[in-house]
Scaffold this active site. Structure first.
Site, short mmCIF file in Angstrom:
data_model
loop_
_atom_site.label_atom_id
_atom_site.label_comp_id
_atom_site.label_asym_id
_atom_site.label_seq_id
_atom_site.Cartn_x
_atom_site.Cartn_y
_atom_site.Cartn_z
N ASN A 48 0.84 -1.19 0.00
CA ASN A 48 0.00 0.00 0.00
C ASN A 48 0.88 1.25 0.00
O ASN A 48 1.98 1.26 0.57
CB ASN A 48 -1.01 0.00 1.14
N GLU A 50 0.32 5.21 0.80
CA GLU A 50 -0.56 6.28 1.27
C GLU A 50 -0.08 7.63 0.77
O GLU A 50 1.04 7.76 0.26
CB GLU A 50 -0.63 6.26 2.81
N CYS A 59 -4.11 0.69 -2.59
CA CYS A 59 -3.91 -0.55 -1.84
C CYS A 59 -2.83 -1.43 -2.49
O CYS A 59 -2.56 -1.32 -3.69
CB CYS A 59 -5.20 -1.36 -1.80
N GLU A 61 -2.94 -4.55 -3.29
CA GLU A 61 -3.43 -5.43 -4.34
C GLU A 61 -3.44 -4.71 -5.69
O GLU A 61 -3.04 -5.26 -6.72
CB GLU A 61 -4.85 -5.90 -4.03
N CYS A 90 -10.25 -4.95 0.30
CA CYS A 90 -11.37 -4.00 0.35
C CYS A 90 -12.25 -4.18 -0.90
O CYS A 90 -11.86 -4.85 -1.86
CB CYS A 90 -10.85 -2.57 0.46
N CYS A 93 -10.65 -3.22 -4.27
CA CYS A 93 -9.68 -4.19 -4.77
C CYS A 93 -10.36 -5.44 -5.31
O CYS A 93 -9.91 -6.03 -6.29
CB CYS A 93 -8.66 -4.55 -3.70
ZN ZN Z 1 -8.01 -2.35 -1.43
#
Ligand code: ZN
Length: 137
Positions: A48, A50, A59, A61, A90, A93
């Protein structure tokens, strides 16, 4: 239905956990790693990333998928996702992954467990039933 782990699940777990260590997560401190397995055996990782403008955060993925696609790889058979707590992708994703393979094998690796602990295994279509699609797989 019993879903079997890919034979090289330990390699996927190792790659995913290694990528997790590179996560840029200064705000949430929530590090996630992912390792995508192609149908030809390549392992492409992501973590990930940010951003101070929170909505730009991406993310692990999706980083892995974008890296793979940029390398010309589009056929995926499995992904391992490593994080602490409840290791599930999530919703964004799930949708991002279903674009390439609704039957993707998803390894849910709780990084609190020692390396070598078998991750939970699921099929993406069980995590995202009746996914939105414009193209046939
Ligand atoms: Zn995600």
């Amino acid at each position: 239905m019993t879903i079997t782990l890919p034979t090289n699940w330990r390699d996927l777990q190792r790659a995913s956990r290694d990528a997790r260590a590179n996560a840029w997560a200064p705000y949430s401190k929530f590090q996630v790693g992912a390792a995508l397995l192609t149908t030809t055996g390549e392992i492409i990782t992501g973590c990930n990333v940010e951003n101070a403008s929170y909505g730009l955060t991406i993310c692990a993925e999706r980083v892995a998928v974008c890296r793979a696609v940029a390398m010309g790889l589009r056929k995926f058979s499995a992904i391992c996702i490593s994080l602490t707590g409840v290791p599930v992708p999530c919703g964004a994703c799930r949708q991002f992954l279903v674009e390439f393979n609704p039957d993707l094998i998803v390894l849910l690796d709780n990084a609190d467990n020692p390396a070598g602990t078998e991750p939970e295994v699921m099929v993406l279509s069980d995590l995202l039933p009746r996914a939105f699609r414009l193209l046939e797989p």
